[in-house]
Design an enzyme around this catalytic site. Sequence first.
Site, PDB file in Angstrom:
ATOM      1  N   SER A  11      42.548  37.268  45.484  1.00  0.00           N
ATOM      2  CA  SER A  11      43.503  36.889  44.437  1.00  0.00           C
ATOM      3  C   SER A  11      44.322  38.072  43.932  1.00  0.00           C
ATOM      4  O   SER A  11      45.451  37.904  43.478  1.00  0.00           O
ATOM      5  CB  SER A  11      42.774  36.242  43.259  1.00  0.00           C
ATOM      6  N   ILE A  12      43.752  39.269  44.018  1.00  0.00           N
ATOM      7  CA  ILE A  12      44.487  40.435  43.492  1.00  0.00           C
ATOM      8  C   ILE A  12      45.692  40.727  44.397  1.00  0.00           C
ATOM      9  O   ILE A  12      46.689  41.289  43.969  1.00  0.00           O
ATOM     10  CB  ILE A  12      43.544  41.656  43.354  1.00  0.00           C
TER      11      ILE A  12
END
Lengths: 242, 242
Positions: A11-12
């Site tokens: 997700s980062i």
Amino acid sequence: MRPQIVIFGDSITEQSFRSGGWGAALADNYSRKADIVLRGFGGYNTRWALFILHRLFPLGSATPPVAATVFFGANDAALSGRTSERQHVPIEEYKEDPRRIVRHLKECSPAMLVMLITPPPIDEEGRRAYARSLYGDKAMELPERTNEVTGVYAKQCVELAKELGLPSINLWSKMQETEGWQKKFLSNGLHLTTEGNAAVHRKVARVFNDAGLSAREMPSEVPHHSEIDGKDPQKAFQLQCS
Amino acid sequence: MRPQIVIFGDSITEQSFRSGGWGAALADNYSRKADIVLRGFGGYNTRWALFILHRLFPLGSATPPVAATVFFGANDAALSGRTSERQHVPIEEYKEDPRRIVRHLKECSPAMLVMLITPPPIDEEGRRAYARSLYGDKAMELPERTNEVTGVYAKQCVELAKELGLPSINLWSKMQETEGWQKKFLSNGLHLTTEGNAAVHRKVARVFNDAGLSAREMPSEVPHHSEIDGKDPQKAFQLQCS
């Protein structure tokens, strides 16, 4: 075809094109030079990344990426027996999964510059507050991730990079050098704030620059507008293509 | 291979991956679904765009883009006889250049969704202030762009879109419907502020949605992490690929 730099991660990486995101900032740096290709998959760990690797990086491509960032570990380091256990990957396996990812990328193209990025540190208080905001009193009091355990994964990631001779960024340790990193760099104890994104962007850009992939020094595929003669535009384009 | 949406234009496209930019916001929307490919060339007009068109959109590509935005005109509309004269394209030629661009894109792929975007309005006072900030007292008092003339180019762009049956966004006219558009949407009388970028992003996303290219409805190439069984991950990936 324009060179491609793939940013591959969880997700980062997936969220890195939001306002102020590190991926978008890279795309801005490399505008007119290289494409930043977003391959971020929220929630993924390295075990699951292996299932999609061949699809994302097919062997035998005539135009493999010139570089890739591999940015996993935040989910691998989720603790067994806690709320995010489904994503947990034991440290022994985390020694091998990223190695297999790198091996595949190098098989796609031995010249590909592969950069490993460790997970950022965990602000456990931030995670607790986040869990309470989602689940109220039902939130587990025990953390699903700890900074200490994530640090073990980060160390492992950096050691693998050293062993394979790859550039790496130890976000876990670098971020903690800054006073107040917990709220300055992290938004819910794990994801990046605007300042956290800027820090990641600076570090990734520096590694690319040092490795000879500086946006400034890459050739432009078409002339800058200031090089175009208003009365004889064709000249600039002929020069460029010759 | 993931579908590609190319954003093709001048500096307003080139700068669209800066913080809060409309291109990056699109990339975030289409994350895991389609790639937003940045093809912005600061200072370019439609005449110069024609020189690079075949290079950017080669005929016979096995994987042409599914959609493209064509967003020129701000430089074409620079006035003859003023400081940006080099970029000026007469209105008669501006009737034909975008038509040739569209014709080429449709030749690449008849199915490509081509969207025309007009230049934004001009805040003449903002342009004057910008010129003074660059050149001080040496700045020409006569504007190099006027809102009125840019409006003529915008009208021409929208008429071409209607004639060709293409979706279009009349930024020039839409932005002026908002009180204080001059400073709200424009940063130096021409380029976009964060709010200007957000407005462009909303409009472009809406046109894509209406045309059946909604990010939400496009298929994902790999499963969402919530669909993956921690104990039997392979299952989700097999289902996805079958």
